[in-house]
Write a protein that holds these residues in place. Structure first.
Motif, PDB file in Angstrom:
ATOM      1  N   ALA A   1      -4.842  13.321  -3.763  1.00 62.68           N
ATOM      2  CA  ALA A   1      -5.787  12.757  -4.731  1.00 62.68           C
ATOM      3  C   ALA A   1      -6.775  11.828  -4.026  1.00 62.68           C
ATOM      4  O   ALA A   1      -7.977  11.850  -4.313  1.00 62.68           O
ATOM      5  N   GLY A   2      -6.284  11.025  -3.091  1.00 69.29           N
ATOM      6  CA  GLY A   2      -7.165  10.145  -2.323  1.00 69.29           C
ATOM      7  C   GLY A   2      -8.147  10.923  -1.468  1.00 69.29           C
ATOM      8  O   GLY A   2      -9.314  10.539  -1.340  1.00 69.29           O
ATOM      9  N   LEU A   3      -7.694  12.026  -0.900  1.00 66.88           N
ATOM     10  CA  LEU A   3      -8.592  12.854  -0.083  1.00 66.88           C
ATOM     11  C   LEU A   3      -9.668  13.516  -0.950  1.00 66.88           C
ATOM     12  O   LEU A   3     -10.831  13.611  -0.535  1.00 66.88           O
ATOM     13  N   PHE A   4      -9.293  13.956  -2.147  1.00 67.09           N
ATOM     14  CA  PHE A   4     -10.297  14.500  -3.061  1.00 67.09           C
ATOM     15  C   PHE A   4     -11.269  13.414  -3.511  1.00 67.09           C
ATOM     16  O   PHE A   4     -12.447  13.692  -3.753  1.00 67.09           O
ATOM     17  N   GLU A   5     -10.789  12.192  -3.627  1.00 67.27           N
ATOM     18  CA  GLU A   5     -11.666  11.065  -3.949  1.00 67.27           C
ATOM     19  C   GLU A   5     -12.713  10.885  -2.840  1.00 67.27           C
ATOM     20  O   GLU A   5     -13.894  10.688  -3.109  1.00 67.27           O
ATOM     21  N   MET A   6     -12.272  10.981  -1.584  1.00 63.65           N
ATOM     22  CA  MET A   6     -13.200  10.908  -0.453  1.00 63.65           C
ATOM     23  C   MET A   6     -14.223  12.034  -0.528  1.00 63.65           C
ATOM     24  O   MET A   6     -15.416  11.816  -0.294  1.00 63.65           O
ATOM     25  N   PHE A   7     -13.768  13.236  -0.853  1.00 64.03           N
ATOM     26  CA  PHE A   7     -14.671  14.383  -0.975  1.00 64.03           C
ATOM     27  C   PHE A   7     -15.703  14.118  -2.077  1.00 64.03           C
ATOM     28  O   PHE A   7     -16.898  14.393  -1.890  1.00 64.03           O
TER      29      PHE A   7
ATOM     30  N   ALA B   1       0.350   3.408  -7.522  1.00 60.49           N
ATOM     31  CA  ALA B   1      -0.426   4.651  -7.379  1.00 60.49           C
ATOM     32  C   ALA B   1      -1.917   4.350  -7.338  1.00 60.49           C
ATOM     33  O   ALA B   1      -2.641   4.877  -6.484  1.00 60.49           O
ATOM     34  N   TYR B   2      -2.383   3.494  -8.226  1.00 60.87           N
ATOM     35  CA  TYR B   2      -3.807   3.192  -8.270  1.00 60.87           C
ATOM     36  C   TYR B   2      -4.259   2.454  -7.011  1.00 60.87           C
ATOM     37  O   TYR B   2      -5.319   2.743  -6.457  1.00 60.87           O
ATOM     38  N   ALA B   3      -3.453   1.522  -6.540  1.00 61.40           N
ATOM     39  CA  ALA B   3      -3.814   0.777  -5.332  1.00 61.40           C
ATOM     40  C   ALA B   3      -3.911   1.701  -4.125  1.00 61.40           C
ATOM     41  O   ALA B   3      -4.845   1.602  -3.326  1.00 61.40           O
TER      42      ALA B   3
ATOM     43  N   GLY C   1      -7.276   2.712  -2.206  1.00 61.53           N
ATOM     44  CA  GLY C   1      -7.298   2.377  -0.780  1.00 61.53           C
ATOM     45  C   GLY C   1      -7.686   3.552   0.082  1.00 61.53           C
ATOM     46  O   GLY C   1      -8.503   3.429   0.991  1.00 61.53           O
ATOM     47  N   ILE C   2      -7.106   4.719  -0.229  1.00 62.47           N
ATOM     48  CA  ILE C   2      -7.463   5.929   0.523  1.00 62.47           C
ATOM     49  C   ILE C   2      -8.932   6.268   0.282  1.00 62.47           C
ATOM     50  O   ILE C   2      -9.673   6.576   1.219  1.00 62.47           O
ATOM     51  N   GLY C   3      -9.354   6.209  -0.972  1.00 62.43           N
ATOM     52  CA  GLY C   3     -10.740   6.547  -1.296  1.00 62.43           C
ATOM     53  C   GLY C   3     -11.746   5.597  -0.663  1.00 62.43           C
ATOM     54  O   GLY C   3     -12.747   6.023  -0.080  1.00 62.43           O
ATOM     55  N   ALA C   4     -11.465   4.292  -0.757  1.00 65.01           N
ATOM     56  CA  ALA C   4     -12.406   3.304  -0.221  1.00 65.01           C
ATOM     57  C   ALA C   4     -12.458   3.323   1.297  1.00 65.01           C
ATOM     58  O   ALA C   4     -13.532   3.372   1.900  1.00 65.01           O
ATOM     59  N   SER C   5     -11.290   3.287   1.930  1.00 64.90           N
ATOM     60  CA  SER C   5     -11.286   3.276   3.394  1.00 64.90           C
ATOM     61  C   SER C   5     -11.735   4.626   3.947  1.00 64.90           C
ATOM     62  O   SER C   5     -12.472   4.687   4.935  1.00 64.90           O
TER      63      SER C   5
ATOM     64  N   ILE D   1     -10.998  -2.232   7.193  1.00 59.51           N
ATOM     65  CA  ILE D   1     -10.524  -0.908   6.766  1.00 59.51           C
ATOM     66  C   ILE D   1      -9.060  -0.748   7.156  1.00 59.51           C
ATOM     67  O   ILE D   1      -8.250  -0.242   6.375  1.00 59.51           O
ATOM     68  N   ALA D   2      -8.705  -1.180   8.355  1.00 60.27           N
ATOM     69  CA  ALA D   2      -7.301  -1.119   8.793  1.00 60.27           C
ATOM     70  C   ALA D   2      -6.413  -1.973   7.889  1.00 60.27           C
ATOM     71  O   ALA D   2      -5.273  -1.595   7.593  1.00 60.27           O
ATOM     72  N   MET D   3      -6.918  -3.102   7.421  1.00 64.73           N
ATOM     73  CA  MET D   3      -6.141  -3.944   6.510  1.00 64.73           C
ATOM     74  C   MET D   3      -5.892  -3.226   5.183  1.00 64.73           C
ATOM     75  O   MET D   3      -4.791  -3.305   4.620  1.00 64.73           O
ATOM     76  N   ILE D   4      -6.900  -2.525   4.672  1.00 66.44           N
ATOM     77  CA  ILE D   4      -6.729  -1.760   3.432  1.00 66.44           C
ATOM     78  C   ILE D   4      -5.670  -0.682   3.627  1.00 66.44           C
ATOM     79  O   ILE D   4      -4.759  -0.524   2.798  1.00 66.44           O
ATOM     80  N   LEU D   5      -5.774   0.061   4.718  1.00 73.76           N
ATOM     81  CA  LEU D   5      -4.793   1.112   4.984  1.00 73.76           C
ATOM     82  C   LEU D   5      -3.401   0.530   5.209  1.00 73.76           C
ATOM     83  O   LEU D   5      -2.404   1.097   4.753  1.00 73.76           O
TER      84      LEU D   5
END
Length: 104
Positions: free
Chosen positions: A9-15, A58-60, A64-68, A90-94
């Motif tokens: 889901a995070g990867l699709f958010e990046m897309f 889940a939301y966090a 995090g995946i989407g933003a970073s 970015i590393a802190m978010i991840l």
């Protein structure tokens, strides 16, 4: 399976974020369709993951995946600033997202 769905889901958010950039640049129906499909898949996978993973966690992780991921994509693909301070945050978010996985 829920964690794999959440990462996907995070990867699709990046897309979807990348497609926003493409839509602003090209203004065609293919970019709009990809944007809708990307975010749609992201929301569906997030909803599936939230059946077993708590909403807050889940939301966090999803954001995090989407933003970073969006920031990294901007640096790698679109030539945005690669300042070391951006990379540290970015590393802190991840790191926070990974920490949530370990305590969940």
């Amino acid at each position: 399976m829920a964690w794999a769905s959440l990462v996907l889901a995070g990867l699709f958010e990046m897309f979807g974020v990348a497609m926003i950039h493409t839509l602003h640049r090209d203004r065609n129906w293919q970019s709009l369709l990809c944007l809708i499909l990307g975010f749609g898949a992201s929301f569906l996978l997030l909803a599936y993951a939230m059946k077993t993973i708590s909403m807050g966690t889940a939301y966090a992780i999803w954001t995090g995946i989407g933003a970073s991921g969006g920031a990294l994509l901007g640096m790698i693909v679109y030539g945005e600033s690669k300042d070391w301070k951006r990379i540290v945050f970015i590393a802190m978010i991840l790191g926070a997202a990974i920490g949530l996985k370990f305590i969940s």
